[in-house]
Design an enzyme around this catalytic site. Sequence first.
Site: not given
Length: 139
Positions: A31, A88, A90, A101
């Site tokens: 990530e 961010h 995935h 999260d």
Amino acid sequence: MTSSRLSLAADARDSILSHAREGAAGDPPAEVCGVLAGDSDARTVTAAHPVSNVAAEPRVAYELDPEETVSILEAIESAGDDAVGFYHSHPESDPVPSATDRERASWPGYVYLICSPDGRMTAHEWTGDEFRELSVAVE
């Protein structure tokens, strides 16, 4: 912030997706993360600032490097902009908030943008209790 829409500059989107693809190409995939800058009242993102992911398990989690984050937040403020939120990726799952999260979200009122290397992205406002989905308009 009250708008249910996030306006994302095309350059910022391209920067985020490029960063996400770099992380996904790693061995193992990781990530990536960063700070979104712009106008928080209008929920407009004009720039994305990458930050190192210092999570112990970067394949499935992210943690913004604290020192880099503080420096970037100071630079954003010095430029007269706001920190709108964070992004961010995935790399191996859908771009929706994961259980991790939800557990780690800690900035109520800020936007959390999540993307996948294939270009899909979602944005959510953290209310302090849950994520509230926002529409994303690339401009």
